[in-house]
Design a protein around this motif. Sequence first.
Motif, PDB file in Angstrom:
ATOM      1  N   ASP A  18     -23.719  11.655 -22.107  1.00 24.97           N
ATOM      2  CA  ASP A  18     -24.549  12.855 -22.083  1.00 24.97           C
ATOM      3  C   ASP A  18     -24.372  13.541 -20.723  1.00 24.97           C
ATOM      4  O   ASP A  18     -24.997  13.157 -19.727  1.00 24.97           O
ATOM      5  N   LEU A  19     -23.500  14.526 -20.699  1.00 24.98           N
ATOM      6  CA  LEU A  19     -23.189  15.217 -19.443  1.00 24.98           C
ATOM      7  C   LEU A  19     -24.397  15.945 -18.868  1.00 24.98           C
ATOM      8  O   LEU A  19     -24.547  16.034 -17.646  1.00 24.98           O
ATOM      9  N   ASN A  20     -25.261  16.462 -19.740  1.00 22.47           N
ATOM     10  CA  ASN A  20     -26.467  17.151 -19.258  1.00 22.47           C
ATOM     11  C   ASN A  20     -27.378  16.177 -18.504  1.00 22.47           C
ATOM     12  O   ASN A  20     -27.948  16.535 -17.466  1.00 22.47           O
ATOM     13  N   TYR A  23     -25.935  15.409 -15.082  1.00 22.05           N
ATOM     14  CA  TYR A  23     -26.153  16.522 -14.165  1.00 22.05           C
ATOM     15  C   TYR A  23     -27.604  16.557 -13.684  1.00 22.05           C
ATOM     16  O   TYR A  23     -27.869  16.756 -12.496  1.00 22.05           O
ATOM     17  N   LYS A  24     -28.540  16.341 -14.613  1.00 28.32           N
ATOM     18  CA  LYS A  24     -29.965  16.296 -14.238  1.00 28.32           C
ATOM     19  C   LYS A  24     -30.242  15.184 -13.234  1.00 28.32           C
ATOM     20  O   LYS A  24     -31.131  15.311 -12.400  1.00 28.32           O
ATOM     21  N   ARG A  28     -22.549  14.996  -9.587  1.00 28.02           N
ATOM     22  CA  ARG A  28     -21.708  16.197  -9.518  1.00 28.02           C
ATOM     23  C   ARG A  28     -20.219  15.869  -9.554  1.00 28.02           C
ATOM     24  O   ARG A  28     -19.389  16.768  -9.636  1.00 28.02           O
ATOM     25  N   LEU A  56     -14.940  21.055 -20.671  1.00 25.26           N
ATOM     26  CA  LEU A  56     -16.401  21.070 -20.732  1.00 25.26           C
ATOM     27  C   LEU A  56     -17.003  20.467 -19.466  1.00 25.26           C
ATOM     28  O   LEU A  56     -17.968  21.000 -18.901  1.00 25.26           O
ATOM     29  N   VAL A  57     -16.430  19.366 -19.005  1.00 22.63           N
ATOM     30  CA  VAL A  57     -16.891  18.700 -17.781  1.00 22.63           C
ATOM     31  C   VAL A  57     -16.849  19.680 -16.604  1.00 22.63           C
ATOM     32  O   VAL A  57     -17.808  19.801 -15.842  1.00 22.63           O
ATOM     33  N   LYS A  58     -15.744  20.387 -16.482  1.00 23.00           N
ATOM     34  CA  LYS A  58     -15.603  21.352 -15.379  1.00 23.00           C
ATOM     35  C   LYS A  58     -16.568  22.530 -15.545  1.00 23.00           C
ATOM     36  O   LYS A  58     -17.150  22.989 -14.575  1.00 23.00           O
ATOM     37  N   GLN A  59     -16.743  23.013 -16.798  1.00 23.61           N
ATOM     38  CA  GLN A  59     -17.674  24.118 -17.052  1.00 23.61           C
ATOM     39  C   GLN A  59     -19.103  23.744 -16.666  1.00 23.61           C
ATOM     40  O   GLN A  59     -19.866  24.582 -16.213  1.00 23.61           O
ATOM     41  N   LYS A  60     -19.457  22.483 -16.844  1.00 21.78           N
ATOM     42  CA  LYS A  60     -20.812  22.037 -16.524  1.00 21.78           C
ATOM     43  C   LYS A  60     -21.009  21.815 -15.027  1.00 21.78           C
ATOM     44  O   LYS A  60     -22.098  21.494 -14.591  1.00 21.78           O
ATOM     45  N   GLY A  61     -19.941  21.963 -14.247  1.00 19.75           N
ATOM     46  CA  GLY A  61     -20.070  21.884 -12.802  1.00 19.75           C
ATOM     47  C   GLY A  61     -19.666  20.567 -12.166  1.00 19.75           C
ATOM     48  O   GLY A  61     -19.966  20.333 -10.994  1.00 19.75           O
TER      49      GLY A  61
END
Length: 165
Positions: A18-20, A23-24, A28, A56-61
């Motif tokens: 869960d990449l979100n 990130y939370k 990073r 997607l990983v890069k788009q999420k930062g």
Amino acid sequence: MLNKLTPRLQVKTIYDIDLNELYKAGIRGIITDLDNTLVGARDPHATPELIGWLELVKQKGFQVVIVSNNHHARVSTFADPLAIPFIPSARKPTNQAFRKALQLMSLKPEQACVIGDQMMTDVLGGNRMGLFTILVKPISLGDEGFFTKAVNRRLEKVALYWMRK
């Protein structure tokens, strides 16, 4: 010692992460193994599904660095077309390659995770550095090298047995 072999998260594949949530949690940077984590040990290039996931990983930062115990030619053949920085011949679980990956991303240990398929290299090395560790199931056990099969996987079985008790 068993706590150093215990991943913070265990999933079937990288696609189950869960990449979100990462990130939370302040992550990073992703330090990832190559063989049997991203692709099979004998697969020279990324699959279309993996390319999509990396985008997607890069788009999420997230930043990504591949850290592999494999030789330069193997890792560069995979990483160069994707423009992903990499550290070959890493000698995991030693700290040097993990430190170098953190420096490449300009991150602190608590801001990065390690994704890999081996407890004895990826998880042990990541935990020793204070990184968030994620263990994935190996993509293809049949393609592993002698040392991985004969030593690492056997030690993992023993460690998993004791962890369950």
